[in-house]
Design a protein around this motif. Structure first.
Motif, PDB file in Angstrom:
ATOM      1  N   THR A 116      13.807   7.310   3.105  1.00 39.31           N
ATOM      2  CA  THR A 116      13.927   5.760   3.755  1.00 39.31           C
ATOM      3  C   THR A 116      12.595   5.491   4.760  1.00 39.31           C
ATOM      4  O   THR A 116      12.389   6.380   5.714  1.00 39.31           O
ATOM      5  CB  THR A 116      15.112   5.565   4.711  1.00 39.31           C
ATOM      6  N   PRO A 117      12.157   4.476   4.427  1.00 35.20           N
ATOM      7  CA  PRO A 117      11.099   3.856   5.550  1.00 35.20           C
ATOM      8  C   PRO A 117      11.694   3.706   7.083  1.00 35.20           C
ATOM      9  O   PRO A 117      12.650   3.032   7.026  1.00 35.20           O
ATOM     10  CB  PRO A 117      10.585   2.725   5.062  1.00 35.20           C
ATOM     11  N   LYS A 118      10.858   4.254   8.023  1.00 34.65           N
ATOM     12  CA  LYS A 118      11.562   4.229   9.242  1.00 34.65           C
ATOM     13  C   LYS A 118      11.478   2.566   9.920  1.00 34.65           C
ATOM     14  O   LYS A 118      12.438   2.341  10.609  1.00 34.65           O
ATOM     15  CB  LYS A 118      10.634   4.972  10.194  1.00 34.65           C
ATOM     16  N   LEU A 119      10.761   2.103   9.200  1.00 37.15           N
ATOM     17  CA  LEU A 119      10.670   0.525   9.815  1.00 37.15           C
ATOM     18  C   LEU A 119      11.955  -0.353   9.231  1.00 37.15           C
ATOM     19  O   LEU A 119      12.237  -1.471  10.065  1.00 37.15           O
ATOM     20  CB  LEU A 119       9.372  -0.125   8.916  1.00 37.15           C
ATOM     21  N   GLN A 120      12.609   0.263   8.394  1.00 39.63           N
ATOM     22  CA  GLN A 120      13.913  -0.339   7.901  1.00 39.63           C
ATOM     23  C   GLN A 120      15.101   0.029   9.009  1.00 39.63           C
ATOM     24  O   GLN A 120      16.116  -0.703   8.936  1.00 39.63           O
ATOM     25  CB  GLN A 120      14.557   0.056   6.635  1.00 39.63           C
ATOM     26  N   GLY A 167      11.215 -10.081   1.448  1.00 47.03           N
ATOM     27  CA  GLY A 167      10.326  -9.418   0.129  1.00 47.03           C
ATOM     28  C   GLY A 167       9.826  -7.953   0.451  1.00 47.03           C
ATOM     29  O   GLY A 167       9.821  -7.029  -0.370  1.00 47.03           O
ATOM     30  N   CYS A 168       9.364  -7.845   1.661  1.00 48.07           N
ATOM     31  CA  CYS A 168       8.828  -6.567   2.057  1.00 48.07           C
ATOM     32  C   CYS A 168       9.954  -5.561   2.175  1.00 48.07           C
ATOM     33  O   CYS A 168       9.716  -4.236   2.034  1.00 48.07           O
ATOM     34  CB  CYS A 168       7.837  -6.799   3.688  1.00 48.07           C
ATOM     35  N   HIS A 169      11.058  -5.898   2.905  1.00 46.58           N
ATOM     36  CA  HIS A 169      12.141  -5.079   3.278  1.00 46.58           C
ATOM     37  C   HIS A 169      12.562  -4.702   1.823  1.00 46.58           C
ATOM     38  O   HIS A 169      13.413  -3.420   1.541  1.00 46.58           O
ATOM     39  CB  HIS A 169      13.139  -5.589   3.956  1.00 46.58           C
ATOM     40  N   HIS A 170      12.907  -5.677   1.010  1.00 48.33           N
ATOM     41  CA  HIS A 170      13.323  -5.328  -0.419  1.00 48.33           C
ATOM     42  C   HIS A 170      12.511  -4.308  -1.240  1.00 48.33           C
ATOM     43  O   HIS A 170      12.897  -3.329  -1.685  1.00 48.33           O
ATOM     44  CB  HIS A 170      13.195  -6.642  -1.211  1.00 48.33           C
ATOM     45  N   GLU A 171      11.192  -4.453  -0.813  1.00 45.96           N
ATOM     46  CA  GLU A 171      10.145  -3.334  -1.484  1.00 45.96           C
ATOM     47  C   GLU A 171      10.452  -2.075  -0.866  1.00 45.96           C
ATOM     48  O   GLU A 171      10.133  -0.973  -1.574  1.00 45.96           O
ATOM     49  CB  GLU A 171       8.744  -3.981  -1.530  1.00 45.96           C
ATOM     50  N   MET A 172      10.536  -2.133   0.379  1.00 51.65           N
ATOM     51  CA  MET A 172      10.873  -0.671   1.327  1.00 51.65           C
ATOM     52  C   MET A 172      12.019   0.077   0.706  1.00 51.65           C
ATOM     53  O   MET A 172      12.001   1.013   0.270  1.00 51.65           O
ATOM     54  CB  MET A 172      11.213  -0.866   2.633  1.00 51.65           C
ATOM     55  N   GLN A 173      13.086  -0.767   0.223  1.00 50.38           N
ATOM     56  CA  GLN A 173      14.275  -0.234  -0.424  1.00 50.38           C
ATOM     57  C   GLN A 173      14.082   0.390  -1.705  1.00 50.38           C
ATOM     58  O   GLN A 173      14.439   1.365  -1.994  1.00 50.38           O
ATOM     59  CB  GLN A 173      15.279  -1.230  -0.602  1.00 50.38           C
ATOM     60  N   THR A 192       0.764  -1.136   0.065  1.00 51.49           N
ATOM     61  CA  THR A 192       0.040  -0.079   0.036  1.00 51.49           C
ATOM     62  C   THR A 192       0.921   1.118  -0.151  1.00 51.49           C
ATOM     63  O   THR A 192       0.540   2.258  -0.704  1.00 51.49           O
ATOM     64  CB  THR A 192      -0.810  -0.005   1.168  1.00 51.49           C
ATOM     65  N   GLN A 193       1.979   1.133   0.745  1.00 56.50           N
ATOM     66  CA  GLN A 193       2.931   2.465   0.871  1.00 56.50           C
ATOM     67  C   GLN A 193       3.448   2.711  -0.682  1.00 56.50           C
ATOM     68  O   GLN A 193       3.412   3.798  -0.872  1.00 56.50           O
ATOM     69  CB  GLN A 193       3.927   2.212   1.820  1.00 56.50           C
ATOM     70  N   THR A 194       3.920   1.663  -1.116  1.00 59.98           N
ATOM     71  CA  THR A 194       4.289   1.661  -2.452  1.00 59.98           C
ATOM     72  C   THR A 194       3.498   2.341  -3.478  1.00 59.98           C
ATOM     73  O   THR A 194       3.635   3.239  -4.290  1.00 59.98           O
ATOM     74  CB  THR A 194       4.808   0.219  -3.317  1.00 59.98           C
ATOM     75  N   GLU A 195       2.239   1.880  -3.472  1.00 59.02           N
ATOM     76  CA  GLU A 195       1.330   2.706  -4.174  1.00 59.02           C
ATOM     77  C   GLU A 195       0.766   3.809  -3.873  1.00 59.02           C
ATOM     78  O   GLU A 195       0.354   4.842  -5.013  1.00 59.02           O
ATOM     79  CB  GLU A 195      -0.077   1.496  -4.345  1.00 59.02           C
TER      80      GLU A 195
END
Length: 421
Positions: free
Chosen positions: A391-395, A145-151, A25-28
């Motif tokens: 950068t997403p904070k979650l990372q 996969g989720c952290h890859h998408e955050m990058q 959802t964040q990507t979209e």
């Protein structure tokens, strides 16, 4: 844990799906302000079109989770494996990186349909327990996969900034937001005793393979600046001939500066005696109190030399940051511009260190194509720490290492000074 280690308590299917859908959802949300023409832009080989980021992050879940571990899964289109593989040699052939912007087909609609196809399959497989691998490994792969998408969320907007900067209209990706007036704060120092410290991931929670193993490092007493280098600091460097004084520069850095004609950070220009910069909110005057951004390692190193200081090592940065709260200006704030309002080691801009991106003692990459994620890049690049406004904070965690080539500037790259005590 690193991304392929086993967890003693794997996440539940619902927890994994929550992480997965929050990430997607964040990507979209990031692509929502864009039209189809924006989504196809590629301005250089280092960058990729937003549409490609949407598809590649989808391919990652398909290639490494759905195809090998979900019986009966049928790809949306087998040709996408070639189009949207990035650099995973063991995963098969790849479309030439510099030509990603020429992929008018599949269309944006087809890419979004591909994303939905993969999301539906992953949801179905998790909901009914249909994957043929143990829960802890499935947990690790979906989380990766989720952290890859955050990058790629960070790459998506910085690649977009670079592409839009070539438009003479200097369009805004998001509406301009008035910046709060921030007083220019004098730089001070935090003192650190050094000694024998441990750095690297401690095994608790997600981390990339290159963040470990945890190991001991000896540090002499040192100090870190209590704020990032600002635009005002940088203009003083420029006015004092920083870009013309060859003795301040590493030999290779000077050659790059001359070849590219650098005389200021990327996206800066001067108009009627005022420095301006292009941002994701459109053009705006340079804020003297905000952290300088879009400078290469070579420029950062020259600035540190000019100031009589140096860049920190990554071990110094991590040892100082490990016990601090992760607070700062990250992607979720939605400004996509460094602000410098937080007295923190975190956020606003990635901070160049003097450390080369190399393996820690005892490092070994995972088997298979997943092992190509970081290990094959451990040469000729420099480490940055702390995250940025993209950068997403979650990372964020104190052991997180990102890395870029020393000449690169299009990412949110800045610096903090260090010195010996």
């Amino acid at each position: 844990m690193t991304y392929l280690d086993e967890r003693s308590e794997p996440s539940s299917a619902s927890e994994l799906l929550d992480l997965f859908y929050a990430t997607r959802t964040q990507t979209e949300k990031l692509t929502a302000p864009l039209n189809d023409e924006d989504l196809g832009l590629q301005s250089m080989e280092d960058a990729s079109p937003p549409k490609w980021h949407l598809a590649h992050t989808t391919w990652f879940f398909e290639e490494f989770i759905l195809k090998p571990f979900l019986p009966g899964y049928q790809p949306k289109d087998n040709r996408f494996a070639v189009l949207f593989n990035s650099y995973y040699v063991q995963a098969g052939p790849r479309h030439t990186r510099s030509r990603r912007g020429l992929l008018s087909r599949p269309t944006v609609t087809e890419v979004l349909s591909y994303r939905a196809h993969v999301e539906d399959a992953l949801r179905d497989g998790l909901s009914r327990g249909g994957f043929t691998l143990d829960p802890d490994r499935l947990d690790a792969l979906v989380t990766l996969g989720c952290h890859h998408e955050m990058q790629h969320q960070e790459l998506l907007i910085t690649d977009l900034l670079h592409a839009l900067s070539f438009n003479p209209l200097l369009p805004a990706y998001i509406p301009s937001q008035p910046g709060a007036v921030t007083a220019i704060r004098e730089q001070d120092w935090t003192l650190h005793a050094g000694g024998l410290v441990e750095i690297g991931h401690d095994g608790d929670g997600f981390a990339y393979d290159c963040e470990g193993p945890r190991h001991k490092v000896w540090l002499e007493p040192y100090k870190l600046a209590d704020r990032l280098v600002t635009n005002g600091d940088w203009i003083a460097f420029m006015n004092d001939g920083g870009y013309e004084t060859q003795t301040l520069w590493l030999m290779e850095g000077w050659a790059v500066r001359e070849k590219n004609g650098w005389d200021s950070p990327l996206y800066w220009w001067q108009q009627d005696g005022q420095w301006w910069t292009y941002t994701l909110q459109g053009p705006r005057p340079v804020d003297l109190s905000a952290p300088v951004v879009h400078v290469s390692f070579y420029e950062a190193d020259a600035f540190a030399r000019w100031s009589g200081r140096r860049l920190p090592t990554e071990a110094e940065w991590e040892a100082a940051a490990e016990a601090t709260e992760i607070e700062g200006n990250f992607l979720e704030n939605g400004t996509h511009i460094p602000q410098g309002r937080h007295a923190s080691l975190w956020g606003d801009v990635w901070q160049w260190t003097s450390s080369a991106f190399s393996p820690y003692p005892g490092f070994s990459p995972p088997d298979g194509a997943i092992g190509e994620y970081n290990g094959k890049f451990m040469v000729n690049q420099m480490v940055l720490r702390g995250g940025s406004c993209a950068t997403p904070k979650l990372q964020m965690r104190s052991s997180y290492r990102t890395f870029f080539y020393p000449q690169q500037r299009w990412q949110m790259l800045g610096l903090r000074l260090a010195a010996d005590q």
